[in-house]
Motif scaffolding. Structure first.
Motif: not given
Length: 369
Positions: A241-246, A189-192, A169-172
């Protein structure tokens, strides 16, 4: 940073993988062609379609939709165990080893998605963990396709191009492969959002196919291709990427790129494979069929039907990934049909609350031979 709920005995640490990737690129440039000609691309691979959402222990999924690189896959098949609601482990025999990438696609007429939770070596085999979810984020039993593949070295006779990435998730970068011998990279970049760079692959215009899958053992997550910018030096892909709440969400993910190659990346491609990108139109170099025929797209999106003429050869598999800047996601509405030697992929895409929507997507199909 993504936190796992299970140790990864078969997947090396981030720093080790980065060093290995750089060494691999340097060695690829320095080793004579007689040595690189012995490289296997891919080294290990397997695919399967779980056709029973509530399988008994040791279940053997659809024999006509599973295969792999191990000896005698017809008599030593893939097996699947359900380990919880919507949670499965797929056992690929005799292809255990580090690295590689895995992808999963839900096969469901109702809104569901499937993601990778983990993969690791167990004994001589490779276990891939798959989890499936409803739009609410609740786990849900589902049928799905799953693919694992791992490559190293350079093909003796380059044909097309292929690469993959596994990023946290950090881009590593946790793992990567590039058939040009270069080193793939990721910037956060920004979150997700992440920007993936695949140097030396593809063409200066959109050509080939992309597949992206979320990797998360904690909760439901969906990943897709948000943007794709080809260039003379390589391919730039934005992963979202997104969680279940979009809501945009930082999670691990895998990405595969193939141009004139099947989705699992073989340098000596199977005789029967194809792919298609729908982005509102069908860009010609992203619409490929190994038979020389032209793939077609029909339907309103509820579902679409992708037809790939003259390539239906079991055993076979398919993967689907959504494209665009919305949280929409895509999968297979039902198992693919094989009428008169053609392949019919029913692709369904879903928006907020699980409503079927007409949205862009990538679809890939391959036979084992």
């Amino acid at each position: 940073m993504h936190v796992r709920t299970r140790p990864l005995s078969g997947r090396p640490g981030r720093a080790v993988l980065l060093v290995l990737a750089m060494l691999a690129a340097l060695l690829a440039a320095a080793v004579p062609s007689a040595t690189t000609a012995q490289a296997a691309v891919p080294d290990r691979w397997g695919f399967a379609y779980l056709d029973n959402a509530t399988p008994p222990a040791g279940y053997v999924p659809d024999p006509s939709r599973q295969w792999g690189s191990w000896t005698s896959p017809s008599t030593n098949p893939v097996k699947v165990d359900q380990i919880g609601l919507g949670s499965y482990v797929v056992h690929f025999p005799l292809i255990g080893g580090p690295g590689g990438v895995a992808h999963a696609t839900a096969v469901s007429s109702a809104a569901r998605w499937c993601q990778i939770s983990d993969w690791k070596t167990v004994g001589s085999g490779q276990d891939v963990y798959v989890s499936c979810y409803l739009p609410s984020g609740a786990p849900s039993n589902s049928t799905f396709t799953v693919l694992y593949t791992s490559s190293s070295g350079l093909p003796p006779t380059p044909s097309g191009s292929y690469g993959y990435l596994n990023s946290d998730g950090s881009g590593t970068v946790l793992g990567q492969y590039n058939s040009a011998g270069a080193v793939n990279a990721v910037s956060k970049g920004a979150t997700g959002l992440w920007k993936a760079w695949l140097p030396g692959l593809g063409l200066a215009s959109n050509a080939g196919n992309l597949q992206v899958t979320a990797v998360d053992a904690k909760q439901g997550a969906r990943c897709k291709v948000s943007d794709w910018s080809p260039g003379t030096a390589g391919q730039t892909i934005v992963v979202a990427c997104y969680n279940a709440s979009d809501v945009p969400y930082d999670t691990e993910w895998t990405l595969s790129y193939s141009y004139l190659r099947a989705v699992h990346g073989p340098a000596f491609a199977p005789r029967s494979f194809g792919y298609l990108w729908y982005n509102g139109s069908l860009p010609p170099l992203t619409n490929y069929n190994s038979s020389g025929a032209t793939n077609t797209l029909a339907g309103s999106g509820a579902p679409f039907t992708v037809t790939l003429p003259s390539v239906a050869v079991p055993s076979d598999t398919s993967q689907v990934t959504a494209y665009g800047k919305s949280p929409d996601y895509c999968g297979l509405y039902a198992p693919w049909a094989r009428p008169s030697g053609s392949v019919g992929l029913p692709v369904a895409c879903f928006g907020p609350g699980g409503t079927q929507v007409k949205t862009p997507f990538f679809a890939a199909y391959t036979s084992a031979i």
